[in-house]
Design a protein around this motif. Sequence first.
Motif, PDB file in Angstrom:
ATOM      1  N   SER A  50     -32.292 -28.642  24.127  1.00 10.31           N
ATOM      2  CA  SER A  50     -32.484 -27.443  23.078  1.00 10.31           C
ATOM      3  C   SER A  50     -32.307 -28.585  21.297  1.00 10.31           C
ATOM      4  N   ARG A  51     -31.705 -28.944  21.240  1.00  6.13           N
ATOM      5  CA  ARG A  51     -31.384 -29.979  20.411  1.00  6.13           C
ATOM      6  C   ARG A  51     -32.516 -30.989  19.701  1.00  6.13           C
ATOM      7  N   ARG A  52     -33.565 -30.849  20.255  1.00 10.75           N
ATOM      8  CA  ARG A  52     -34.825 -31.903  20.141  1.00 10.75           C
ATOM      9  C   ARG A  52     -36.421 -30.920  20.146  1.00 10.75           C
ATOM     10  N   GLU A  53     -36.044 -29.481  21.139  1.00 11.58           N
ATOM     11  CA  GLU A  53     -36.198 -28.359  20.822  1.00 11.58           C
ATOM     12  C   GLU A  53     -36.400 -28.066  19.782  1.00 11.58           C
ATOM     13  N   TYR A  54     -35.088 -27.192  18.941  1.00 14.38           N
ATOM     14  CA  TYR A  54     -34.962 -26.168  17.828  1.00 14.38           C
ATOM     15  C   TYR A  54     -35.717 -27.466  16.988  1.00 14.38           C
ATOM     16  N   ARG A  55     -35.476 -28.472  16.330  1.00 14.55           N
ATOM     17  CA  ARG A  55     -35.964 -29.393  15.026  1.00 14.55           C
ATOM     18  C   ARG A  55     -37.770 -29.464  15.186  1.00 14.55           C
ATOM     19  N   ARG A  56     -38.224 -29.305  16.782  1.00 18.31           N
ATOM     20  CA  ARG A  56     -39.040 -29.401  16.664  1.00 18.31           C
ATOM     21  C   ARG A  56     -40.324 -28.462  16.542  1.00 18.31           C
ATOM     22  N   GLU A  57     -39.447 -27.037  16.862  1.00 17.51           N
ATOM     23  CA  GLU A  57     -39.768 -25.897  16.185  1.00 17.51           C
ATOM     24  C   GLU A  57     -39.833 -25.528  14.369  1.00 17.51           C
ATOM     25  N   LEU A  58     -38.497 -25.804  14.020  1.00 20.82           N
ATOM     26  CA  LEU A  58     -37.824 -26.522  12.479  1.00 20.82           C
ATOM     27  C   LEU A  58     -39.107 -26.717  11.980  1.00 20.82           C
ATOM     28  N   THR A  59     -39.199 -27.431  12.755  1.00 15.70           N
ATOM     29  CA  THR A  59     -40.344 -28.569  11.643  1.00 15.70           C
ATOM     30  C   THR A  59     -41.897 -27.421  12.173  1.00 15.70           C
ATOM     31  N   GLU A  60     -42.338 -27.130  12.587  1.00 19.73           N
ATOM     32  CA  GLU A  60     -43.331 -26.509  12.940  1.00 19.73           C
ATOM     33  C   GLU A  60     -43.238 -25.165  11.691  1.00 19.73           C
ATOM     34  N   LEU A  61     -42.070 -24.512  11.975  1.00 17.84           N
ATOM     35  CA  LEU A  61     -42.103 -23.443  10.685  1.00 17.84           C
ATOM     36  C   LEU A  61     -42.229 -24.217   9.640  1.00 17.84           C
ATOM     37  N   GLN A  62     -41.622 -24.528   9.358  1.00 17.33           N
ATOM     38  CA  GLN A  62     -41.601 -25.506   7.579  1.00 17.33           C
ATOM     39  C   GLN A  62     -42.952 -26.581   7.658  1.00 17.33           C
ATOM     40  N   LYS A  63     -44.331 -26.404   8.785  1.00 19.22           N
ATOM     41  CA  LYS A  63     -45.445 -27.063   8.463  1.00 19.22           C
ATOM     42  C   LYS A  63     -46.561 -25.287   7.908  1.00 19.22           C
ATOM     43  N   ALA A  64     -46.302 -24.542   8.660  1.00 15.62           N
ATOM     44  CA  ALA A  64     -46.157 -23.067   8.973  1.00 15.62           C
ATOM     45  C   ALA A  64     -46.648 -22.800   7.369  1.00 15.62           C
ATOM     46  N   CYS A  65     -44.441 -22.999   6.190  1.00 11.84           N
ATOM     47  CA  CYS A  65     -44.795 -22.622   4.972  1.00 11.84           C
ATOM     48  C   CYS A  65     -45.725 -23.025   4.333  1.00 11.84           C
ATOM     49  N   ASP A  66     -45.750 -24.827   4.010  1.00  9.52           N
ATOM     50  CA  ASP A  66     -46.690 -26.022   3.803  1.00  9.52           C
ATOM     51  C   ASP A  66     -47.482 -24.889   3.971  1.00  9.52           C
ATOM     52  N   GLU A  67     -48.289 -24.773   4.821  1.00  2.00           N
ATOM     53  CA  GLU A  67     -49.462 -24.493   5.209  1.00  2.00           C
ATOM     54  C   GLU A  67     -50.144 -23.553   4.420  1.00  2.00           C
ATOM     55  N   MET A  68     -49.422 -22.569   4.062  1.00  7.98           N
ATOM     56  CA  MET A  68     -49.516 -20.598   3.379  1.00  7.98           C
ATOM     57  C   MET A  68     -49.457 -20.944   1.922  1.00  7.98           C
ATOM     58  N   SER A  69     -48.777 -22.189   1.488  1.00  5.72           N
ATOM     59  CA  SER A  69     -48.624 -22.502   0.170  1.00  5.72           C
ATOM     60  C   SER A  69     -49.230 -23.467  -0.310  1.00  5.72           C
ATOM     61  N   ALA A  70     -50.053 -23.915   0.991  1.00  2.00           N
ATOM     62  CA  ALA A  70     -51.966 -24.677   0.034  1.00  2.00           C
ATOM     63  C   ALA A  70     -52.770 -23.633  -0.255  1.00  2.00           C
ATOM     64  N   LEU A  71     -52.793 -22.584   0.662  1.00  2.00           N
ATOM     65  CA  LEU A  71     -53.708 -21.430   1.184  1.00  2.00           C
ATOM     66  C   LEU A  71     -53.112 -20.302  -0.251  1.00  2.00           C
ATOM     67  N   LEU A  72     -52.565 -20.666  -1.005  1.00  3.27           N
ATOM     68  CA  LEU A  72     -52.270 -19.544  -1.855  1.00  3.27           C
ATOM     69  C   LEU A  72     -52.084 -20.100  -3.096  1.00  3.27           C
TER      70      LEU A  72
END
Length: 141
Positions: A50-72
Amino acid sequence: MEIEIEWKGLSSLWIGAAVVVIILLGVLGWMVTPEGGKVLTWEEWQIYRSRREYRRELTELQKACDEMSALLNKPLDPLRVLTVADRLTGTLEKQKQAALDGQRTAVLDAVSALRRWAQGDSREAAVSALENAIRKVEGAP
């Protein structure tokens, strides 16, 4: 109890393979054994996963924010924005960690605001939604 092994029938290749497998299992056990060298119980294994999955999903959320920021930060390209928004939505909807529900909802709201920006809504609304999502993602434990 004595164990006798007849070496005549065993080739050195099979013996070498067995030694390699034993070493790999030892390394795997060393990597996942909790601190203190205690035996890993089923419950501890579930927590580890669960911890490993949590870290993976949190990283995906961070990458999504970075990608949206780049688009904006670039001039509006509606097709690119809509394509990225669809991909991000698909990726985030596959996430399962209940501990990240608030962060995931905020990021999905930002994706929706980004999509609306590509369809003619104000850029400021998308920026505001993204800033909220970034605050929530950064505040995740």
